[in-house]
Design a protein around this motif. Structure first.
Motif, mmCIF file in Angstrom:
data_model
loop_
_atom_site.group_PDB
_atom_site.id
_atom_site.type_symbol
_atom_site.label_atom_id
_atom_site.label_comp_id
_atom_site.label_asym_id
_atom_site.label_seq_id
_atom_site.Cartn_x
_atom_site.Cartn_y
_atom_site.Cartn_z
ATOM 1 N N LEU A 150 0.859 -1.186 0.000
ATOM 2 C CA LEU A 150 0.000 0.000 0.000
ATOM 3 C C LEU A 150 0.890 1.229 0.000
ATOM 4 N N TRP A 151 0.623 2.176 -0.921
ATOM 5 C CA TRP A 151 1.421 3.401 -1.015
ATOM 6 C C TRP A 151 0.485 4.583 -0.796
ATOM 7 N N LEU A 152 0.768 5.411 0.223
ATOM 8 C CA LEU A 152 -0.061 6.565 0.577
ATOM 9 C C LEU A 152 0.756 7.841 0.405
ATOM 10 N N ALA A 153 0.310 8.710 -0.512
ATOM 11 C CA ALA A 153 1.038 9.933 -0.836
ATOM 12 C C ALA A 153 0.199 11.157 -0.468
ATOM 13 N N PRO A 154 0.843 12.312 -0.271
ATOM 14 C CA PRO A 154 0.086 13.515 0.103
ATOM 15 C C PRO A 154 -0.707 14.130 -1.038
ATOM 16 N N SER A 155 -0.345 13.839 -2.278
ATOM 17 C CA SER A 155 -1.088 14.340 -3.446
ATOM 18 C C SER A 155 -0.769 13.443 -4.634
ATOM 19 N N ALA A 156 -1.528 13.608 -5.716
ATOM 20 C CA ALA A 156 -1.324 12.774 -6.901
ATOM 21 C C ALA A 156 0.073 12.962 -7.478
ATOM 22 N N ALA A 157 0.621 14.170 -7.361
ATOM 23 C CA ALA A 157 1.950 14.451 -7.914
ATOM 24 C C ALA A 157 3.051 13.682 -7.188
ATOM 25 N N TRP A 158 2.762 13.184 -5.980
ATOM 26 C CA TRP A 158 3.781 12.478 -5.206
ATOM 27 C C TRP A 158 3.721 10.969 -5.393
ATOM 28 N N VAL B 134 -1.878 -6.487 3.916
ATOM 29 C CA VAL B 134 -0.723 -6.041 3.130
ATOM 30 C C VAL B 134 0.561 -6.327 3.897
ATOM 31 N N ASN B 135 1.634 -6.479 3.158
ATOM 32 C CA ASN B 135 2.920 -6.824 3.757
ATOM 33 C C ASN B 135 3.876 -5.639 3.847
ATOM 34 N N ALA B 136 3.558 -4.550 3.160
ATOM 35 C CA ALA B 136 4.425 -3.367 3.201
ATOM 36 C C ALA B 136 3.578 -2.129 2.947
ATOM 37 N N ILE B 137 3.905 -1.047 3.647
ATOM 38 C CA ILE B 137 3.194 0.223 3.504
ATOM 39 C C ILE B 137 4.215 1.345 3.404
ATOM 40 N N VAL B 138 3.960 2.272 2.483
ATOM 41 C CA VAL B 138 4.745 3.503 2.368
ATOM 42 C C VAL B 138 3.817 4.668 2.673
ATOM 43 N N ILE B 139 4.240 5.539 3.579
ATOM 44 C CA ILE B 139 3.499 6.766 3.891
ATOM 45 C C ILE B 139 4.428 7.940 3.631
ATOM 46 N N GLN B 140 4.012 8.848 2.762
ATOM 47 C CA GLN B 140 4.805 10.033 2.469
ATOM 48 C C GLN B 140 4.142 11.262 3.080
#
Length: 200
Positions: A28-36, A75-81
């Protein structure tokens, strides 16, 4: 903004490499905006989401709010920006819910003590502190394994090369692992006996 693009491009390179280093499927990848969101899709199965305008939920490969429409330990991995400090407690709780035991979480945040903050603080950026983030992680059963500091010092090109002054670099990357308490196994029963006769 060139300064933001510098940080974003470095993050994508670093985080994609970290995802490749573990069996990160699904992720799962969580970004602050679509550009990120990274243009290069990480290997394996996963979902890329970005925060909607005015914090009204999450958009991307699906549209949702919190709680995420995912089963527990999915999920096995998460990215939070660059999560907003106000949402951090709730977001980490939800990430802990959907993360498998032993799964990894990487979180990026701006270093509040870096001279590079001159590039973004005037825009109103208020990153969470590393100390508070670690406390919130621990509360949710996420053990912080490492804190790395990367990126430029005070210019996009990086005036000082190598590992000089790591504490002052622009970006903090926290890596955490979901820990669960092991069940106590069966114990051998001890023999019970009296040391002296009971008084009658």
């Amino acid at each position: 903004m060139p300064a933001a693009r510098t940080i974003r491009d470095w993050e994508h390179q670093h985080l994609l490499g970290r995802l490749r280093s573990v069996p990160a499927q699904p992720w799962l990848w969580l970004a602050p905006s679509a550009a990120w969101l990274p243009e290069q899709v990480p290997a394996g199965r996963g979902i890329r989401l970005h925060q909607a305008a005015q914090g009204t939920g999450w958009h991307g490969e699906l549209r949702c709010g919190l709680p995420l429409p995912l089963p527990g330990e999915a999920v096995n991995a998460i990215v939070i920006q660059h999560a907003a400090p106000a949402d951090l407690d709730v977001l980490l709780a939800e990430c802990a819910r959907v993360l498998m035991p032993g799964g990894r979480l990487w979180m990026t945040m701006l270093n509040r003590y870096s001279p590079y903050r001159a590039h973004w603080q005037w825009q109103g950026a208020r990153p969470a502190s590393v100390a508070r983030t670690r406390v919130l992680m621990k509360r949710q059963g996420l053990r912080c394994q490492s804190i790395e500091r990367h990126g430029p010092l005070w210019s996009a090109s990086g005036v000082a090369a190598g590992n000089n002054l790591p504490a002052l670099r622009a970006l903090c990357v926290l890596e955490a692992e979901k820990r669960t308490e092991a069940l106590i196994g069966p114990m051998k029963a001890s023999q019970v006996g009296w040391r002296r006769p009971m008084a009658t």
